[in-house]
Design a protein around this motif. Structure first.
Motif, PDB file in Angstrom:
ATOM      1  N   VAL A 198      -5.446   0.199   5.791  1.00 54.23           N
ATOM      2  CA  VAL A 198      -5.000  -0.569   4.627  1.00 54.23           C
ATOM      3  C   VAL A 198      -5.967  -1.720   4.363  1.00 54.23           C
ATOM      4  O   VAL A 198      -6.364  -1.971   3.217  1.00 54.23           O
ATOM      5  CB  VAL A 198      -3.571  -1.105   4.851  1.00 54.23           C
ATOM      6  CG1 VAL A 198      -3.167  -2.063   3.724  1.00 54.23           C
ATOM      7  CG2 VAL A 198      -2.582   0.044   4.948  1.00 54.23           C
TER       8      VAL A 198
ATOM      9  N   TYR B 288       0.831  -1.213   0.000  1.00 55.44           N
ATOM     10  CA  TYR B 288       0.000   0.000   0.000  1.00 55.44           C
ATOM     11  C   TYR B 288       0.865   1.264   0.000  1.00 55.44           C
ATOM     12  O   TYR B 288       0.626   2.195  -0.775  1.00 55.44           O
ATOM     13  CB  TYR B 288      -0.917  -0.014   1.228  1.00 55.44           C
ATOM     14  CG  TYR B 288      -1.819   1.193   1.357  1.00 55.44           C
ATOM     15  CD1 TYR B 288      -3.024   1.274   0.670  1.00 55.44           C
ATOM     16  CD2 TYR B 288      -1.454   2.251   2.187  1.00 55.44           C
ATOM     17  CE1 TYR B 288      -3.852   2.385   0.796  1.00 55.44           C
ATOM     18  CE2 TYR B 288      -2.266   3.368   2.322  1.00 55.44           C
ATOM     19  CZ  TYR B 288      -3.465   3.430   1.632  1.00 55.44           C
ATOM     20  OH  TYR B 288      -4.281   4.536   1.759  1.00 55.44           O
TER      21      TYR B 288
ATOM     22  N   GLN C 232      -2.009   2.868  -6.151  1.00 52.04           N
ATOM     23  CA  GLN C 232      -2.421   1.610  -5.526  1.00 52.04           C
ATOM     24  C   GLN C 232      -3.349   0.782  -6.406  1.00 52.04           C
ATOM     25  O   GLN C 232      -3.285  -0.448  -6.418  1.00 52.04           O
ATOM     26  CB  GLN C 232      -3.103   1.869  -4.174  1.00 52.04           C
ATOM     27  CG  GLN C 232      -2.162   2.228  -3.043  1.00 52.04           C
ATOM     28  CD  GLN C 232      -2.124   3.723  -2.800  1.00 52.04           C
ATOM     29  OE1 GLN C 232      -2.425   4.504  -3.710  1.00 52.04           O
ATOM     30  NE2 GLN C 232      -1.749   4.131  -1.594  1.00 52.04           N
TER      31      GLN C 232
ATOM     32  N   TYR D 214      -9.106  -0.310   2.866  1.00 54.30           N
ATOM     33  CA  TYR D 214      -8.909   0.130   1.479  1.00 54.30           C
ATOM     34  C   TYR D 214      -9.024  -1.049   0.514  1.00 54.30           C
ATOM     35  O   TYR D 214      -9.759  -0.987  -0.482  1.00 54.30           O
ATOM     36  CB  TYR D 214      -7.543   0.797   1.322  1.00 54.30           C
ATOM     37  CG  TYR D 214      -7.194   1.103  -0.112  1.00 54.30           C
ATOM     38  CD1 TYR D 214      -7.698   2.232  -0.754  1.00 54.30           C
ATOM     39  CD2 TYR D 214      -6.374   0.239  -0.856  1.00 54.30           C
ATOM     40  CE1 TYR D 214      -7.397   2.507  -2.088  1.00 54.30           C
ATOM     41  CE2 TYR D 214      -6.068   0.501  -2.186  1.00 54.30           C
ATOM     42  CZ  TYR D 214      -6.588   1.634  -2.787  1.00 54.30           C
ATOM     43  OH  TYR D 214      -6.295   1.888  -4.109  1.00 54.30           O
ATOM     44  N   TYR D 215      -8.280  -2.137   0.819  1.00 51.63           N
ATOM     45  CA  TYR D 215      -8.292  -3.278  -0.094  1.00 51.63           C
ATOM     46  C   TYR D 215      -9.640  -4.008  -0.065  1.00 51.63           C
ATOM     47  O   TYR D 215     -10.070  -4.561  -1.085  1.00 51.63           O
ATOM     48  CB  TYR D 215      -7.144  -4.228   0.239  1.00 51.63           C
ATOM     49  CG  TYR D 215      -5.796  -3.690  -0.198  1.00 51.63           C
ATOM     50  CD1 TYR D 215      -5.561  -3.377  -1.536  1.00 51.63           C
ATOM     51  CD2 TYR D 215      -4.765  -3.483   0.713  1.00 51.63           C
ATOM     52  CE1 TYR D 215      -4.339  -2.873  -1.953  1.00 51.63           C
ATOM     53  CE2 TYR D 215      -3.536  -2.982   0.302  1.00 51.63           C
ATOM     54  CZ  TYR D 215      -3.334  -2.682  -1.034  1.00 51.63           C
ATOM     55  OH  TYR D 215      -2.115  -2.169  -1.453  1.00 51.63           O
TER      56      TYR D 215
ATOM     57  N   GLU E 292       2.055   4.211  -3.242  1.00 50.00           N
ATOM     58  CA  GLU E 292       1.255   5.408  -2.971  1.00 50.00           C
ATOM     59  C   GLU E 292       1.049   6.232  -4.243  1.00 50.00           C
ATOM     60  O   GLU E 292       1.988   6.553  -4.963  1.00 50.00           O
ATOM     61  CB  GLU E 292       1.950   6.265  -1.910  1.00 50.00           C
ATOM     62  CG  GLU E 292       1.142   7.488  -1.497  1.00 50.00           C
ATOM     63  CD  GLU E 292       1.826   8.287  -0.405  1.00 50.00           C
ATOM     64  OE1 GLU E 292       1.272   9.325  -0.009  1.00 50.00           O
ATOM     65  OE2 GLU E 292       2.916   7.874   0.046  1.00 50.00           O
TER      66      GLU E 292
END
Length: 219
Positions: A55, A29, A36, A58-59, A33
């Motif tokens: 993180v 991640y 991604q 986000y995924y 930057e």
């Protein structure tokens, strides 16, 4: 940033499957930057004690599969390979090699755990597993004879043969500056480090026991 992204740029486009083992997702991640979305893993697995909450979220939002594995007897790296093999079989994928980025820096016990996973990997999957971290590559050679092409232009200056886990009673090599002929490699006696090549472009290694090959690479 450019040097950190280089192996991802080279390897991810050709990868049949992309995975992160727990805290490895943090590294992916942050090192990607600003881009991604171009480096999304297919799945992230582990006990999730290392991945940062933001993180993970986000995924998750991006549709990456999150697979929680709570077994504490195996490392997240080892468990990630177990899942990878099942997915390869289920999807019927044609895969030649497993390339792992990371695992050879920081805590020494973590580095040794990565080496141990290479031993586990021989029972998990039939595929070769290599580990790359910055300028270092490691690969566990199985008993028998091996032929390595070292004329790709990506090789650095040094290489080595490390008898991790057990002594090797008989090791024979060609293509190295300092070759071995039916020699024993064993901690406390002889370990081949800081070796290099003889410019033939091919290294052969014959060993009677598992033997860790390590070499410098240019990425």
């Amino acid at each position: 940033m450019e040097s950190a992204l280089a192996p991802l740029d080279c390897l991810l486009p050709a990868a049949a499957l992309r995975a992160c083992a727990d805290g490895g997702a943090n590294r992916l991640y942050h090192v990607t930057e600003g881009s991604q979305d171009s480096f999304l893993p297919d799945y992230i697995s582990g006990d999730f004690d290392s991945i940062q909450p933001e993180v993970k979220e986000y995924y998750k939002v991006k549709g990456c599969e999150l697979i929680e594995t709570m077994d504490q007897d195996l490392t997240d790296f080892t468990k990630c390979l177990q899942i990878l093999q099942k997915k390869i079989e289920k999807k019927g994928l044609q895969v030649d090699v497993i390339v792992t980025l990371g695992g050879l820096e920081g805590r020494f016990d973590h580095i040794m755990a990565s080496v141990n996973t290479l031993f586990h990997a021989t029972k998990i999957m039939p595929l070769p597993v290599i580990v790359i971290q910055e300028c270092s590559l490691i690969y566990l050679l199985q008993p028998g004879k091996h032929k390595l092409h070292v004329d790709t232009g990506l090789e650095g200056d040094w290489c080595g043969l490390i008898p991790v886990g057990n002594p090797c009673e008989s090791v024979t090599t060609t293509g190295l500056k300092w070759n071995l002929t039916n020699q024993m490699l064993k901690f406390g006696t002889l370990v081949s480090t800081s070796n290099t090549y003889d410019n033939s472009g091919i290294v052969t290694i014959e060993t009677d026991k598992p033997l860790l090959w390590t070499m410098s690479i240019k990425i």
